[in-house]
Motif scaffolding. Sequence first.
Motif, PDB file in Angstrom:
ATOM      1  N   GLY A  54     155.892  31.306 -14.813  1.00  0.00           N
ATOM      2  CA  GLY A  54     155.971  29.982 -14.213  1.00  0.00           C
ATOM      3  C   GLY A  54     155.071  29.782 -13.013  1.00  0.00           C
ATOM      4  O   GLY A  54     155.281  28.847 -12.229  1.00  0.00           O
ATOM      5  N   GLN A  55     154.058  30.623 -12.847  1.00  0.00           N
ATOM      6  CA  GLN A  55     153.137  30.483 -11.726  1.00  0.00           C
ATOM      7  C   GLN A  55     151.705  30.720 -12.199  1.00  0.00           C
ATOM      8  O   GLN A  55     151.468  31.389 -13.202  1.00  0.00           O
ATOM      9  CB  GLN A  55     153.474  31.480 -10.610  1.00  0.00           C
ATOM     10  CG  GLN A  55     154.834  31.254  -9.962  1.00  0.00           C
ATOM     11  CD  GLN A  55     155.049  32.157  -8.777  1.00  0.00           C
ATOM     12  OE1 GLN A  55     154.175  32.285  -7.925  1.00  0.00           O
ATOM     13  NE2 GLN A  55     156.207  32.792  -8.725  1.00  0.00           N
ATOM     14  N   SER A  56     150.776  30.167 -11.450  1.00  0.00           N
ATOM     15  CA  SER A  56     149.359  30.375 -11.724  1.00  0.00           C
ATOM     16  C   SER A  56     148.692  30.910 -10.465  1.00  0.00           C
ATOM     17  O   SER A  56     149.317  30.964  -9.402  1.00  0.00           O
ATOM     18  CB  SER A  56     148.692  29.066 -12.176  1.00  0.00           C
ATOM     19  OG  SER A  56     148.870  28.058 -11.181  1.00  0.00           O
ATOM     20  N   ILE A  57     147.447  31.306 -10.589  1.00  0.00           N
ATOM     21  CA  ILE A  57     146.689  31.840  -9.460  1.00  0.00           C
ATOM     22  C   ILE A  57     145.674  30.803  -8.984  1.00  0.00           C
ATOM     23  O   ILE A  57     144.926  30.235  -9.788  1.00  0.00           O
ATOM     24  CB  ILE A  57     145.968  33.149  -9.840  1.00  0.00           C
ATOM     25  CG1 ILE A  57     146.976  34.240 -10.163  1.00  0.00           C
ATOM     26  CG2 ILE A  57     145.042  33.595  -8.703  1.00  0.00           C
ATOM     27  CD1 ILE A  57     147.828  34.696  -9.004  1.00  0.00           C
ATOM     28  N   ASP A  58     145.654  30.545  -7.682  1.00  0.00           N
ATOM     29  CA  ASP A  58     144.665  29.647  -7.088  1.00  0.00           C
ATOM     30  C   ASP A  58     143.437  30.478  -6.722  1.00  0.00           C
ATOM     31  O   ASP A  58     143.385  31.082  -5.646  1.00  0.00           O
ATOM     32  CB  ASP A  58     145.259  28.967  -5.858  1.00  0.00           C
ATOM     33  CG  ASP A  58     144.285  27.983  -5.215  1.00  0.00           C
ATOM     34  OD1 ASP A  58     143.190  27.773  -5.785  1.00  0.00           O
ATOM     35  OD2 ASP A  58     144.613  27.445  -4.145  1.00  0.00           O
TER      36      ASP A  58
ATOM     37  N   ILE B  47     149.553  37.882  -3.528  1.00  0.00           N
ATOM     38  CA  ILE B  47     149.545  39.118  -4.310  1.00  0.00           C
ATOM     39  C   ILE B  47     148.299  39.896  -3.941  1.00  0.00           C
ATOM     40  O   ILE B  47     147.187  39.367  -3.973  1.00  0.00           O
ATOM     41  CB  ILE B  47     149.554  38.820  -5.826  1.00  0.00           C
ATOM     42  CG1 ILE B  47     150.834  38.090  -6.229  1.00  0.00           C
ATOM     43  CG2 ILE B  47     149.401  40.106  -6.631  1.00  0.00           C
ATOM     44  CD1 ILE B  47     150.861  37.673  -7.690  1.00  0.00           C
ATOM     45  N   MET B  48     148.479  41.155  -3.588  1.00  0.00           N
ATOM     46  CA  MET B  48     147.339  42.023  -3.282  1.00  0.00           C
ATOM     47  C   MET B  48     147.035  42.890  -4.492  1.00  0.00           C
ATOM     48  O   MET B  48     147.939  43.476  -5.093  1.00  0.00           O
ATOM     49  CB  MET B  48     147.646  42.887  -2.059  1.00  0.00           C
ATOM     50  CG  MET B  48     147.901  42.091  -0.787  1.00  0.00           C
ATOM     51  SD  MET B  48     148.078  43.140   0.676  1.00  0.00           S
ATOM     52  CE  MET B  48     146.434  43.815   0.799  1.00  0.00           C
ATOM     53  N   ALA B  49     145.767  42.952  -4.849  1.00  0.00           N
ATOM     54  CA  ALA B  49     145.363  43.757  -6.007  1.00  0.00           C
ATOM     55  C   ALA B  49     143.941  44.251  -5.812  1.00  0.00           C
ATOM     56  O   ALA B  49     143.093  43.548  -5.254  1.00  0.00           O
ATOM     57  CB  ALA B  49     145.466  42.936  -7.289  1.00  0.00           C
ATOM     58  N   ASP B  50     143.702  45.466  -6.261  1.00  0.00           N
ATOM     59  CA  ASP B  50     142.363  46.045  -6.154  1.00  0.00           C
ATOM     60  C   ASP B  50     141.393  45.449  -7.160  1.00  0.00           C
ATOM     61  O   ASP B  50     140.178  45.432  -6.934  1.00  0.00           O
ATOM     62  CB  ASP B  50     142.434  47.563  -6.357  1.00  0.00           C
ATOM     63  CG  ASP B  50     143.255  48.248  -5.285  1.00  0.00           C
ATOM     64  OD1 ASP B  50     143.219  47.791  -4.134  1.00  0.00           O
ATOM     65  OD2 ASP B  50     143.944  49.236  -5.607  1.00  0.00           O
TER      66      ASP B  50
ATOM     67  N   GLN C 218     146.526  34.108  -4.182  1.00  0.00           N
ATOM     68  CA  GLN C 218     147.659  33.229  -3.871  1.00  0.00           C
ATOM     69  C   GLN C 218     148.148  32.543  -5.140  1.00  0.00           C
ATOM     70  O   GLN C 218     147.361  31.990  -5.903  1.00  0.00           O
ATOM     71  CB  GLN C 218     147.261  32.181  -2.837  1.00  0.00           C
ATOM     72  CG  GLN C 218     148.443  31.388  -2.283  1.00  0.00           C
ATOM     73  CD  GLN C 218     148.037  30.555  -1.085  1.00  0.00           C
ATOM     74  OE1 GLN C 218     146.902  30.084  -1.006  1.00  0.00           O
ATOM     75  NE2 GLN C 218     148.948  30.361  -0.149  1.00  0.00           N
ATOM     76  N   THR C 219     149.471  32.578  -5.357  1.00  0.00           N
ATOM     77  CA  THR C 219     150.054  31.930  -6.523  1.00  0.00           C
ATOM     78  C   THR C 219     150.293  30.459  -6.225  1.00  0.00           C
ATOM     79  O   THR C 219     150.180  30.001  -5.079  1.00  0.00           O
ATOM     80  CB  THR C 219     151.382  32.592  -6.912  1.00  0.00           C
ATOM     81  OG1 THR C 219     152.358  32.320  -5.900  1.00  0.00           O
ATOM     82  CG2 THR C 219     151.224  34.089  -7.077  1.00  0.00           C
ATOM     83  N   SER C 220     150.647  29.707  -7.257  1.00  0.00           N
ATOM     84  CA  SER C 220     150.855  28.269  -7.117  1.00  0.00           C
ATOM     85  C   SER C 220     152.024  27.915  -6.214  1.00  0.00           C
ATOM     86  O   SER C 220     152.099  26.793  -5.711  1.00  0.00           O
ATOM     87  CB  SER C 220     151.054  27.645  -8.503  1.00  0.00           C
ATOM     88  OG  SER C 220     152.067  28.335  -9.216  1.00  0.00           O
TER      89      SER C 220
END
Length: 360
Positions: free
Chosen positions: A197-201, A218-221, A211-213
């Motif tokens: 239920g979320q997307s990435i900006d 969210i931190m990711a390599d 950043q999600t909607s």
Amino acid sequence: MAEITPVRKKRVVVVGGGVAGSLLCKTLLNDKHLDFTLIDSKEYFEVSWANLRSMVEPSFAKRTVINHHEYLPGASIITCDAIGIEENHVSTLEGRLIEFDYLVIATGHIASGYVTKAEKLRQYEAENEKIKSSESILIVGGGPSGVELAGEIAVDFPTKKVKLVHRGSRLLEFIGEVAGKKALDWLTARNVEVILGQSIDFSSSSDGVYQTSNGEEIMADCLFKCTSIPIGSSWLQETFLKDSMDDFGRLKVDETLRVKDFENVFAIGDITDIPELKQGYLAQRHALLVAKNLKLLSNGCDESALVKYVPASPMAIVSLGRREALIQIWCVTLVGRIPGMLKSKDLFVGKTRKQLGLKA
């Protein structure tokens, strides 16, 4: 004695060397009545449903990325983008005009942009290095590609922190709700965090912070986008086929897979508006049927003899790592080793290579 004038072979131009176009050309190779030219933006065919395995095991790609000349020896192959269609010829970006009696559109989805086989193999090496060097991995998209990639990484790299973000309310929305729930359970059991239920900006993302909607960070390599790829039909907007496309950019075809209102133009694969799931084995069915119809037409058969296509019943197999898979046939959904035996070990690569006349 009067000389016998040889009958000219009918010229077939196939635009697109993906799953459908490659098998069509292989089937027409050495036909007595047909000569074909393949126009493709890249010099190779790829077993597309195996590309996620190639990201975790780059050596696997050496069997899945196949130069067109390997399975089409001596064939007329043009590595260039097609940009236009006139009455009886296709024009290419480099200025060539290729005449046809029959035209087959098989451009599927927009290509990755890699022209040579070597470039494509290097891409998989780079993606593998990115996975190996990352502690945390973000996958965007919960369709079959996102689920399969998450499964491949979870099995081959179980210590990686994998997050999958999907804007839909469930995974695998193209098939049943039960299948989506089983896929979710399988992934979470292997420590994949699934955010629904979320997307990435992407416009506000930087330095490994996404950043999600709903404002969550969210931190990711590293990041892998597994969202839908547009249909490769934008180039048709300036041709006489522009009015034969639906609102999604797909070509409208009749039962013989000819573009509606055109007797000598066919379309096969994902670019068609056939009401069925867009899957590789169905694109291959399209190719074999059109090959039959082209042969019938070149032999002077009546229209009534042409073979008609029947849309396939819903069926899907989604691999979950190397040994397991999820399968849905009608209302039956299974997950585990049994469906995995059908697909996950080799991903039908050996079968596909055999269809092209190559060693499995």
